[in-house]
Design a protein around this motif. Sequence first.
Motif, mmCIF file in Angstrom:
data_model
loop_
_atom_site.group_PDB
_atom_site.id
_atom_site.type_symbol
_atom_site.label_atom_id
_atom_site.label_comp_id
_atom_site.label_asym_id
_atom_site.label_seq_id
_atom_site.Cartn_x
_atom_site.Cartn_y
_atom_site.Cartn_z
ATOM 1 N N GLU C 45 0.839 -1.211 0.000
ATOM 2 C CA GLU C 45 0.000 0.000 0.000
ATOM 3 C C GLU C 45 0.871 1.258 0.000
ATOM 4 O O GLU C 45 1.983 1.265 0.527
ATOM 5 N N ALA C 46 0.313 2.330 -0.546
ATOM 6 C CA ALA C 46 1.041 3.602 -0.563
ATOM 7 C C ALA C 46 1.284 4.122 0.861
ATOM 8 O O ALA C 46 2.297 4.778 1.119
ATOM 9 N N ASP C 47 0.377 3.817 1.769
ATOM 10 C CA ASP C 47 0.536 4.298 3.160
ATOM 11 C C ASP C 47 1.169 3.234 4.050
ATOM 12 O O ASP C 47 0.765 3.059 5.198
ATOM 13 N N VAL C 48 2.178 2.556 3.505
ATOM 14 C CA VAL C 48 2.812 1.458 4.264
ATOM 15 C C VAL C 48 3.288 1.887 5.650
ATOM 16 O O VAL C 48 3.135 1.111 6.607
ATOM 17 N N PRO C 49 3.814 3.090 5.851
ATOM 18 C CA PRO C 49 4.237 3.423 7.220
ATOM 19 C C PRO C 49 3.100 3.361 8.243
ATOM 20 O O PRO C 49 3.328 3.015 9.404
ATOM 21 N N ASP C 50 1.863 3.648 7.804
ATOM 22 C CA ASP C 50 0.725 3.572 8.733
ATOM 23 C C ASP C 50 0.265 2.136 8.968
ATOM 24 O O ASP C 50 -0.577 1.893 9.838
ATOM 25 N N LEU C 51 0.776 1.222 8.168
ATOM 26 C CA LEU C 51 0.296 -0.162 8.225
ATOM 27 C C LEU C 51 1.326 -1.120 8.821
ATOM 28 O O LEU C 51 1.111 -2.334 8.845
#
Lengths: 134, 134, 134, 134
Positions: C45-51
Amino acid sequence: MSVEAILRTHPRPAAVDPSVLARCIDECAACQATCTVCADADLAEADVPDLVHCARLCLDCADACGATLRILGRQTEPDPDSRRAAVEACLAACRASADECHRHAHHHEHCRLCEEQCRRCIQACEELLAALKG
Amino acid sequence: MSVEAILRTHPRPAAVDPSVLARCIDECAACQATCTVCADADLAEADVPDLVHCARLCLDCADACGATLRILGRQTEPDPDSRRAAVEACLAACRASADECHRHAHHHEHCRLCEEQCRRCIQACEELLAALKG
Amino acid sequence: MSVEAILRTHPRPAAVDPSVLARCIDECAACQATCTVCADADLAEADVPDLVHCARLCLDCADACGATLRILGRQTEPDPDSRRAAVEACLAACRASADECHRHAHHHEHCRLCEEQCRRCIQACEELLAALKG
Amino acid sequence: MSVEAILRTHPRPAAVDPSVLARCIDECAACQATCTVCADADLAEADVPDLVHCARLCLDCADACGATLRILGRQTEPDPDSRRAAVEACLAACRASADECHRHAHHHEHCRLCEEQCRRCIQACEELLAALKG
């Protein structure tokens, strides 16, 4: 050495003393391999029917150790309940395996060595649990 | 030491030199733990998007090493094709992980250490494959 | 169906209702696969840091489920403490994974599906624990 | 259904038809559980000495299937060699287990069911390999 060395390079500081954590991971890894060998050696003995309980418990122990070392190897945002429950599952499996191997240790050298390894893993798990609660 | 010691107590003689077999099991066990830590450390780095490929390959490598050490730990009536295919799957995963860790080894010490461990596992797998074919 | 069918052919009667046991094994198997996919999808996902937290907990959950389904699959002379501790470790990991996936379920369909699978596994583990204590 | 559904929500398109990939993951998961039960049922039979080879091969098969389903569950930047080698290791283990279970299928219903499951997994692995090469 290698597990402790790489744990110390992790960008997040370990929740516990890295040497205590690394020792537990190392003992789980050794116990997974040793219990796999012991379960298999049980199957090759002439008295295999007497060793079925030992084989079964060693297989459980290898499974519990394998999962626990992976969960413990992760330091990024661990869940304390999951980590503690994993160590407790490992402890229960190691105790069952150690006690059953003890019954066969005087007949079968692999059971004697496996009991020793399970006892080392038990000690490392107990020390880690104490450190996590400390 | 412990894996070689217990392998030598197995009632069936190993198909190969027990020290070669034990070394491969030991390196797989160390590589399973090291790759689990490296994948997790990747997730904790500020440049996690650049490390996604590394994390993914290290997770594969931990899985392949874990299965291979168990299959190799069994000396009772092994299936030669299964054993060889397991070592080859481990080799492929270790090579992919080592090569990708190499790309990050100058930025991240955990990748440097993980590459070293994967290379040791590759060497042990290659020696075992040669001994099995010998 | 297949796990319940083979459990019913086991020479030792299960300690608990085979359908309750089989359901727990089936849900652990599905949860191991689903959590593996969700952790990997998080990395893409583009928001990998949040995941990252979600990926980490899903990896733990896959490990706990994999070990637990194997331990539960054995009916030959089980150790009650090991079995119960394994189910409790699985429960803790599934709860942590479900709760974190829930936080992302409205943004990421894989998290929504993974939460659902974890909740099914939680229910199956709770039913098995109740049956084992009954 | 659940593995295919979550695979279809992955942000990266699968390298192959998701239904072919999901079927292979599902069969590996079922085979891991079925082979674990069959190996354990072997240990509980009165003729356990005749079933040692079957138990050993089913344990290998469970290990290979468990690792393969995890590696296949990841779609993020896979390594083609690792993936193919994992499927081939799974195939080799399933074939060995199916052939040995076949020898006992008329005496032991769990061997008959386990052979069936291994054959389904073989077919799913072969279809996936063909799709990956396609």
